[in-house]
Design an enzyme around this catalytic site. Sequence first.
Site, PDB file in Angstrom:
ATOM      1  N   ASP A 427       0.680  -1.310   0.118  1.00 52.28           N
ATOM      2  CA  ASP A 427      -0.150  -0.011   0.085  1.00 52.28           C
ATOM      3  C   ASP A 427       0.767   1.187   0.060  1.00 52.28           C
ATOM      4  O   ASP A 427       2.072   1.138   0.179  1.00 52.28           O
ATOM      5  CB  ASP A 427      -0.685   0.115   1.261  1.00 52.28           C
ATOM      6  CG  ASP A 427      -1.873   1.135   1.208  1.00 52.28           C
ATOM      7  OD1 ASP A 427      -2.360   1.589   0.053  1.00 52.28           O
ATOM      8  OD2 ASP A 427      -2.511   1.221   2.188  1.00 52.28           O
ATOM      9  N   GLU A 430       2.683   4.891  -3.896  1.00 56.84           N
ATOM     10  CA  GLU A 430       2.840   6.081  -5.083  1.00 56.84           C
ATOM     11  C   GLU A 430       4.123   6.833  -5.170  1.00 56.84           C
ATOM     12  O   GLU A 430       4.332   7.009  -6.513  1.00 56.84           O
ATOM     13  CB  GLU A 430       1.513   6.894  -4.967  1.00 56.84           C
ATOM     14  CG  GLU A 430       0.336   6.308  -5.005  1.00 56.84           C
ATOM     15  CD  GLU A 430      -0.328   5.638  -3.882  1.00 56.84           C
ATOM     16  OE1 GLU A 430       0.132   5.859  -2.666  1.00 56.84           O
ATOM     17  OE2 GLU A 430      -0.945   4.635  -4.212  1.00 56.84           O
ATOM     18  N   ASP A 503      -8.807   4.138  -2.322  1.00 60.02           N
ATOM     19  CA  ASP A 503      -9.944   4.165  -1.304  1.00 60.02           C
ATOM     20  C   ASP A 503     -11.543   4.710  -2.056  1.00 60.02           C
ATOM     21  O   ASP A 503     -11.475   6.182  -2.166  1.00 60.02           O
ATOM     22  CB  ASP A 503      -9.272   5.416  -0.515  1.00 60.02           C
ATOM     23  CG  ASP A 503      -8.164   4.758   0.289  1.00 60.02           C
ATOM     24  OD1 ASP A 503      -8.102   3.438   0.260  1.00 60.02           O
ATOM     25  OD2 ASP A 503      -7.242   5.486   0.983  1.00 60.02           O
TER      26      ASP A 503
HETATM   27  C1  GLC Z   1      -4.736   3.176   2.761  1.00 63.59           C
HETATM   28  C2  GLC Z   1      -5.447   2.230   1.757  1.00 63.59           C
HETATM   29  C3  GLC Z   1      -6.442   1.213   2.452  1.00 63.59           C
HETATM   30  C4  GLC Z   1      -5.866   0.852   3.981  1.00 63.59           C
HETATM   31  C5  GLC Z   1      -5.456   2.173   4.796  1.00 63.59           C
HETATM   32  C6  GLC Z   1      -4.713   1.856   6.144  1.00 63.59           C
HETATM   33  O1  GLC Z   1      -5.775   4.216   2.895  1.00 63.59           O
HETATM   34  O2  GLC Z   1      -5.807   2.724   0.665  1.00 63.59           O
HETATM   35  O3  GLC Z   1      -6.819   0.342   1.931  1.00 63.59           O
HETATM   36  O4  GLC Z   1      -7.018   0.232   4.581  1.00 63.59           O
HETATM   37  O5  GLC Z   1      -4.316   3.080   3.856  1.00 63.59           O
HETATM   38  O6  GLC Z   1      -3.566   0.942   5.865  1.00 63.59           O
END
Ligand code: GLC
Length: 818
Positions: A427, A430, A503
């Site tokens: 995650d 980017e 998200d």
């Molecule tokens: C980011 C991710 C989401 C995750 C969050 C906490 O917003 O896109 O899917 O739950 O981080 O890790």
Amino acid sequence: MEDNILNPKELLNEFVEEEEGFRHLNNPADGIKPITKKYLGVPTHGVGSGSKYYFTDGDAKVELIVVNEEIMRVRLAPHGVFLEDFSYAVPKLKPKNIPVQFTEDDKEFRVSTAKVNCHIRKSDFFISFSDQNNVITSSDAKAMHWEENTQFGGYYVFSTKECHPDENFFGLGDKPTELNLRGKRLVNWNTDAYSFAWNQDPLYRSIPFYISVNEGIAHGIFFDNTFKAHFDFGGEDRTKTSFWADGGEMQYYYIHGPHMMDVVKSYHLLTGTHPMPPLWALGYHQCRWSYYPEAKFRAVAKGFRENKIPCDAIYLDIDYMDGYRCFTWNRRYFPDPKKMIADAAEMGFKTVVIVDPGIRVDDNYPVFKEGKEKKYFCRRSDDYYMEGHVWPGRCQFPDFTNPEVREWWGGLFDELIDYGVAGVWNDMNEPAVFGSGTFPADVRHDYDGYRGSHRKAHNVYGMQMVRATYEGMRKILKNKRPFTITRAGYSGLQRYASVWTGDNVASWEHLRLGNIQCQRLSMSGIPFCGTDIGGFSGEPDGELFTRWIQLGSFSPFMRAHSAGDTKEREPWSFGEPFTAINRNFIELRYRLLPYMYSAFWEHHRYGFPILRPVVMQEQDVLKNHFRQDEFTYGDKILVCPVLEPGQKSRKVYLPKGKWYNFWTNEVETGGEEVEVPTPLETIPIFVKAGSVIPEYPVMQYVGEKPVEEVKLNVYYSDYEANSFFFEDHGESFAYEQDIYSEKKFVVNGDESSLTLNQSMEGLYTPRYDGYHFRVIGLPFVPATITIDGKDITDFTIGDEKVLEFKYTKTFNILQISK
Ligand code: GLC
């Protein structure tokens, strides 16, 4: 892209010329030309042979590489010097040894294969492409051009092509907008986009690949440039399509069709396909930010088994870590993770954990300490470490574009895998930084020895992170397939990971958007994709959640996920009738697993996308360029999600041919729209006539019990149709050594008979012995049924006239007649 605006210096020059008195006679700056766009001039020379050709206007050079009969690569060097040839998207560019003709006349240079001609016009260096019938498919509207970048060096590079009145555009990854990109102007710059909105741009991924369809002929452009890149599909000027980047080279592949499918397959030839995922990864996944402590995780697992809703994976979001430090555990919440994961495995659950690239600055944290000692973290141009805030607080970030760093990162999964973790979710890559958004431009990267600033490495950072994860896991797991998921990425990321769309929001608009995004990702080379079912932020009601589960059942990656401040979001959280419908659809997914897995194989081996919007099936019908709700999963099952609340029925377009309503077995004739009832219990699903759809028994998770028999649903057709059925061990790489079974079925019928042929390829033998045939849609009452010459007398004809019988799996030919 305004060409003729005078820059301040030009203005000053004009002013100075008018006001004679200000003129310094020997001012050395006086003669400097302003920095404006420069266009290729008149090509004076063209040389080349085999796969490589060069053209020059005396200063700039253009390189043309013939990759194969359908693909040519164009590259521009403004002052004659090309950058070293390196690409994260195209790991090996191996031009095929094919006959290429190079000719020249007064008007043009021409490089031709059997399928494509590239024309370089002598009057203005315009480049165009035509097919073997000399139909021009793509042509420059301006010569390639560039503008010096005084701040960073290098050039802004531009290409402008003609855009035709009925030309439409598709692809470009995860853009949250209409499927057809005509009239849009879009940017590629990986961005953390929490609760993104319709038309928000850019999002998490950069896929600089688009497909054009004009007058029934498709071609693709893959602009392999990792800098911030821009695309304009007839937005600023209806007659022009442009793409440009803030640095790097103007380097693009022209990919010939004529079908969209050919373009996508060729794009995969360049950038690779997704490896076969472990079969369990095609099951249902349950996620939440976050399931903790251990008791909660266990309760969710129990909930699935008690509610008899199939599920293969449960996720641990950032709270499993100690202070959000990757590769650590919060022992208060999870005192014995190994035992917890083993107990979950006993119940048939795989555990997937999250990792983020931000490593907490903390000398007592071994990962940080080692990374610091070995200088693995990114640095600014003046040598300071790149620091920024993310979940753990102040962080530094590994430079994943350094092969040594990737190797190190990959090794860090040792312990997680030893604990039994089966999948890793990558995650915030980017990369996301709180406050500033991402890294500043001056951060330096190794770029696999080719060096670059963050301007060049930004869009590939996430892909290199998940690559490091995937390759590391693959090493540790030996012959077992890793499962990885990533948020950010660049073209080629499909070689390492699945993706989710980020998200999103619990709204009907986002359900519609997710449907488009998955189709778009699929045709942009990212087959294994899905949305956060239910919407990440906000609260869906039972109806929205159920409609999302229904769509998600036909997303290649099926995962429900929700933010921490929302209510419980398991498939049973909304009570009846929702729980029962959710269960039905998740069960349907498990029944269809062999079909879905076979579609994956067709992707992996042949480069077919898994989801195919209607335009990919009938690109010659202009109206289809604007359809974005219905799609096929593989090429046999057409799905049209319900995207409005309270909808009682909806219109569905069926491509030409005959289609069976999956729920009623009624036959519809395609080529037009049909009105289909949409009670909450169903969404429109159709099966193409002539299909053979394999079906497994419902299980609570993949491998719960041995498959004892496979149902073969044979849909009668009065024309010949092929289907494929792929099986293997489901979790090793043995398929790379041909240890798999690929069955081909050929169905052919007329008004009084139906035949089904089976042929087999590969070295794998499934354990089950027999097939349970279900023959649907016979237009006659069957009197004789023979398999390989033997009469079948034990059969039934049930409701909806479905003919059923059993036989061993190794048959060659089934014949049914009146
Ligand atoms: C980011 C991710 C989401 C995750 C969050 C906490 O917003 O896109 O899917 O739950 O981080 O890790």
